[in-house]
Design an enzyme around this catalytic site. Sequence first.
Site, PDB file in Angstrom:
ATOM      1  N   CYS A   2      26.301  51.594 -31.237  1.00  0.00           N
ATOM      2  CA  CYS A   2      25.263  52.409 -30.631  1.00  0.00           C
ATOM      3  C   CYS A   2      25.752  53.859 -30.523  1.00  0.00           C
ATOM      4  O   CYS A   2      26.848  54.120 -30.035  1.00  0.00           O
ATOM      5  CB  CYS A   2      24.838  51.943 -29.250  1.00  0.00           C
ATOM      6  SG  CYS A   2      24.169  50.277 -29.254  1.00  0.00           S
ATOM      7  N   ARG A  27      26.700  54.344 -36.336  1.00  0.00           N
ATOM      8  CA  ARG A  27      27.100  53.468 -35.229  1.00  0.00           C
ATOM      9  C   ARG A  27      26.132  52.312 -35.028  1.00  0.00           C
ATOM     10  O   ARG A  27      26.388  51.407 -34.249  1.00  0.00           O
ATOM     11  CB  ARG A  27      27.145  54.284 -33.938  1.00  0.00           C
ATOM     12  CG  ARG A  27      28.463  54.955 -33.764  1.00  0.00           C
ATOM     13  CD  ARG A  27      28.515  55.561 -32.391  1.00  0.00           C
ATOM     14  NE  ARG A  27      29.868  55.858 -32.050  1.00  0.00           N
ATOM     15  CZ  ARG A  27      30.604  55.140 -31.198  1.00  0.00           C
ATOM     16  NH1 ARG A  27      30.110  54.085 -30.611  1.00  0.00           N
ATOM     17  NH2 ARG A  27      31.838  55.498 -30.947  1.00  0.00           N
ATOM     18  N   TRP A  74      22.602  49.295 -32.187  1.00  0.00           N
ATOM     19  CA  TRP A  74      23.044  48.104 -32.914  1.00  0.00           C
ATOM     20  C   TRP A  74      22.808  46.966 -31.940  1.00  0.00           C
ATOM     21  O   TRP A  74      23.455  46.862 -30.897  1.00  0.00           O
ATOM     22  CB  TRP A  74      24.527  48.216 -33.273  1.00  0.00           C
ATOM     23  CG  TRP A  74      24.990  47.118 -34.180  1.00  0.00           C
ATOM     24  CD1 TRP A  74      24.890  47.086 -35.540  1.00  0.00           C
ATOM     25  CD2 TRP A  74      25.625  45.895 -33.790  1.00  0.00           C
ATOM     26  NE1 TRP A  74      25.420  45.912 -36.027  1.00  0.00           N
ATOM     27  CE2 TRP A  74      25.884  45.153 -34.977  1.00  0.00           C
ATOM     28  CE3 TRP A  74      25.999  45.326 -32.580  1.00  0.00           C
ATOM     29  CZ2 TRP A  74      26.488  43.900 -34.984  1.00  0.00           C
ATOM     30  CZ3 TRP A  74      26.607  44.074 -32.579  1.00  0.00           C
ATOM     31  CH2 TRP A  74      26.847  43.379 -33.767  1.00  0.00           C
ATOM     32  N   ASN A  98      25.549  52.111 -24.286  1.00  0.00           N
ATOM     33  CA  ASN A  98      26.355  51.500 -25.340  1.00  0.00           C
ATOM     34  C   ASN A  98      27.311  50.538 -24.638  1.00  0.00           C
ATOM     35  O   ASN A  98      27.972  50.922 -23.688  1.00  0.00           O
ATOM     36  CB  ASN A  98      27.134  52.585 -26.091  1.00  0.00           C
ATOM     37  CG  ASN A  98      28.152  52.006 -27.051  1.00  0.00           C
ATOM     38  OD1 ASN A  98      28.022  50.873 -27.500  1.00  0.00           O
ATOM     39  ND2 ASN A  98      29.162  52.794 -27.367  1.00  0.00           N
ATOM     40  N   GLY A  99      27.370  49.288 -25.111  1.00  0.00           N
ATOM     41  CA  GLY A  99      28.259  48.305 -24.487  1.00  0.00           C
ATOM     42  C   GLY A  99      27.497  47.034 -24.166  1.00  0.00           C
ATOM     43  O   GLY A  99      26.378  46.830 -24.650  1.00  0.00           O
ATOM     44  N   GLU A 477      40.878  43.223 -49.394  1.00  0.00           N
ATOM     45  CA  GLU A 477      40.145  44.448 -49.073  1.00  0.00           C
ATOM     46  C   GLU A 477      39.048  44.704 -50.117  1.00  0.00           C
ATOM     47  O   GLU A 477      37.918  45.046 -49.781  1.00  0.00           O
ATOM     48  CB  GLU A 477      41.116  45.635 -48.959  1.00  0.00           C
ATOM     49  CG  GLU A 477      40.479  46.992 -48.778  1.00  0.00           C
ATOM     50  CD  GLU A 477      39.512  47.087 -47.602  1.00  0.00           C
ATOM     51  OE1 GLU A 477      39.489  46.198 -46.738  1.00  0.00           O
ATOM     52  OE2 GLU A 477      38.741  48.062 -47.582  1.00  0.00           O
ATOM     53  N   LYS A 481      34.997  44.938 -49.393  1.00  0.00           N
ATOM     54  CA  LYS A 481      34.191  46.089 -49.818  1.00  0.00           C
ATOM     55  C   LYS A 481      32.960  45.627 -50.582  1.00  0.00           C
ATOM     56  O   LYS A 481      31.850  46.051 -50.314  1.00  0.00           O
ATOM     57  CB  LYS A 481      35.003  46.983 -50.742  1.00  0.00           C
ATOM     58  CG  LYS A 481      35.660  48.258 -50.427  1.00  0.00           C
ATOM     59  CD  LYS A 481      35.462  49.071 -49.239  1.00  0.00           C
ATOM     60  CE  LYS A 481      35.283  48.428 -47.923  1.00  0.00           C
ATOM     61  NZ  LYS A 481      36.240  48.662 -46.910  1.00  0.00           N
ATOM     62  N   GLU A 484      30.379  43.826 -48.278  1.00  0.00           N
ATOM     63  CA  GLU A 484      29.621  44.599 -47.283  1.00  0.00           C
ATOM     64  C   GLU A 484      28.635  45.573 -47.901  1.00  0.00           C
ATOM     65  O   GLU A 484      27.579  45.804 -47.334  1.00  0.00           O
ATOM     66  CB  GLU A 484      30.517  45.265 -46.234  1.00  0.00           C
ATOM     67  CG  GLU A 484      31.396  46.382 -46.691  1.00  0.00           C
ATOM     68  CD  GLU A 484      32.227  46.963 -45.531  1.00  0.00           C
ATOM     69  OE1 GLU A 484      33.298  47.490 -45.817  1.00  0.00           O
ATOM     70  OE2 GLU A 484      31.811  46.906 -44.360  1.00  0.00           O
ATOM     71  N   HIS A 500      43.817  23.884 -55.708  1.00  0.00           N
ATOM     72  CA  HIS A 500      43.821  22.911 -54.611  1.00  0.00           C
ATOM     73  C   HIS A 500      42.409  22.674 -54.069  1.00  0.00           C
ATOM     74  O   HIS A 500      42.251  22.140 -52.978  1.00  0.00           O
ATOM     75  CB  HIS A 500      44.784  23.361 -53.504  1.00  0.00           C
ATOM     76  CG  HIS A 500      46.208  23.435 -53.991  1.00  0.00           C
ATOM     77  ND1 HIS A 500      46.952  22.327 -54.278  1.00  0.00           N
ATOM     78  CD2 HIS A 500      46.988  24.501 -54.299  1.00  0.00           C
ATOM     79  CE1 HIS A 500      48.152  22.695 -54.722  1.00  0.00           C
ATOM     80  NE2 HIS A 500      48.184  24.026 -54.743  1.00  0.00           N
ATOM     81  N   LYS A 600      29.456  51.199 -37.822  1.00  0.00           N
ATOM     82  CA  LYS A 600      30.763  51.778 -38.125  1.00  0.00           C
ATOM     83  C   LYS A 600      31.791  51.508 -37.029  1.00  0.00           C
ATOM     84  O   LYS A 600      32.956  51.277 -37.309  1.00  0.00           O
ATOM     85  CB  LYS A 600      30.584  53.297 -38.317  1.00  0.00           C
ATOM     86  CG  LYS A 600      31.848  54.029 -38.705  1.00  0.00           C
ATOM     87  CD  LYS A 600      32.173  53.805 -40.152  1.00  0.00           C
ATOM     88  CE  LYS A 600      33.460  54.462 -40.566  1.00  0.00           C
ATOM     89  NZ  LYS A 600      33.965  53.872 -41.815  1.00  0.00           N
TER      90      LYS A 600
END
Length: 605
Positions: A2, A27, A74, A98-99, A477, A481, A484, A500, A600
């Site tokens: 947020c 955010r 968000w 925010n939170g 990584e 990438k 996402e 396996h 983010k």
Amino acid sequence: MCGIIGYTGKGDAPGIMLDALELLEYRGYDSAGIALLNEGKTQIVKCAGRVKDLRTLCAEGKPVGHCGIGHTRWATHGGVCDENAHPHRFGNVTLIHNGIIENYRELIDKYHLEGQLASETDSEVVAAVLQHFYQGDPYSAIRRTVLKLKGTFALAIMFDDQPDQIFAVRNVSPIVAAVTGDGAILSSDVAAIVPFTSDYFVMPEFHVVCLKPDGVEMFDLSGDKAEIEWQKVDWDVSRSGKAGYPFYMEKEIMEQPEVIRETILPRIKDGMPDFSEEGIPDHMLADCKRICVIACGTAMHAGLVGKSLIQAMIGIHVDVVMASEFMYNDPVVDKNTLVIAISQSGETIDTLEALKFARKCGSPSISIVNVKGASIARASEHVIYTCAGPEIAVASTKAYTTQLAVLYLITARMAMARGIWQEQQTRAYINELLRVPEVLERVLSTKEEIHRLADAVLNAHDVFMIGRGLDYSILLEGSLKLKEVSYIHSEAYASGELKHGTIALITEDTPVIAVVTQEKLKSKELSNIREVQSRGARVVLLIKESETLDEGEQWSCVYRLPKMDDPFMVMPASVVLQLIAYYVSLDKGLDVDKPRNLAKVVTVE
Ligand code: M6R
């Protein structure tokens, strides 16, 4: 998560806030909204969707005023809809949050709010509790409310009868504030403040800040005036914006040579690694018996590379723990464990909480953080700042490679401090590190070739990425990438482990990306590649330019990586994988910088 903005002054508050919300949209971009306080009346414009949708609404409704608060969301509590968008209002109180308020249900019961709330959010409950306590004194109402809250919060609040004033209070979730040429501003991020001033302060927890058109005041919760600790932004403001690239992600990938230089050069003195600016004593690096890296996502993947480097060079045990899991595995950390917390934003709550726990256990700590003054930087004993500058794309790229650069420096300094390396070896290692920017420039100059490689996975449903050891870490990584930004299911798999079970998923419709950069692993990795080729998989191979490949093999898709010493091959290989992910997303027509469901900065557990 947020984005939060608040402005009061002579300027056009709606315009200032909409511009800031665009900068803060990384955010969270489920919904956006602003509230303007004007002559005792508060006007709210908000909607589910992006800031551009809010802009359209504002163009129709034409909100006016010089004092306002704004938010990008968000979603945590309550779905993505207009009602749940912030700002929230109850009685005379309007706020953004925010939170997460963990005890919001209890508060609903305690203050008999059932049936009185317009949204499903925990945030509106805070507005209602504030209204309950408000009798004309904002400080008293905020103080009494805060004492009732359990959870994390950054709140910006306006009261209808407090003209031109914005109040803020926080616990864990960040707020920064500043005085502009014509007013005062607060935000969740420095990024929104940079266009106005380079002087700002980070609000301490459980303090109340009041923004007025002529300045800022701060009080502690007992009502005593508190001293503000001002700091300077040292971001290069000219780095803001997309600089002609269609997306921030491409711009940030292209910036890597430059930001790696900026990260390493000040920490190399006479050809040797040096952390004297950071005040990190050699005994801290020399005395620890083990290392525990805590981080999330991309930063955690940087930690995995650090583990390979340190274990190989120094021979001490390194654990890399996903910060979100740290507390649930009965962590064993003590005064002999050096904790390294890695975070681009410096605000990831899981990493922050894990770091705080480790410090309580007596662990010495170093954090590697990109955002100056962020919570993780402040919570650790020492901080090494990466100089990546603002990273706006949700998918992290330049932050990752600058984190790696710092980990190479730590490895070298640690080897020196422990007497494992003599001067000559250390110099040789640092010389190779100094080559990284130029090697990355070479890779970046072949981006069109990499774009063509991306075609191999463009229409895939599933992609596997295989390699061993350090190559496997690189692929973890690379796979994150691709996932996402392209929404393709991609799995990094240790290539020796495939047989396996997972090799059952390999068919001619499953492209495989293989990375072969480590001399000691090459023959085994090539054998594993043949195993998937035999099952019909098309393989995209990233391999050092110096390697010869068997002429008889079917290598339709090969990218030749510039040669570096093996530990450094992570750098060129990672950049190729970043570009593959970027081009797949671009060619699919996706919103590269703002992938669905993500934000983010992850400030909720
Ligand atoms: O700000 P941090 O480095 O602590 O963030 C950690 C992760 O949330 C972050 O790396 C995330 O995985 C990125 N979206 C990956 O590109």
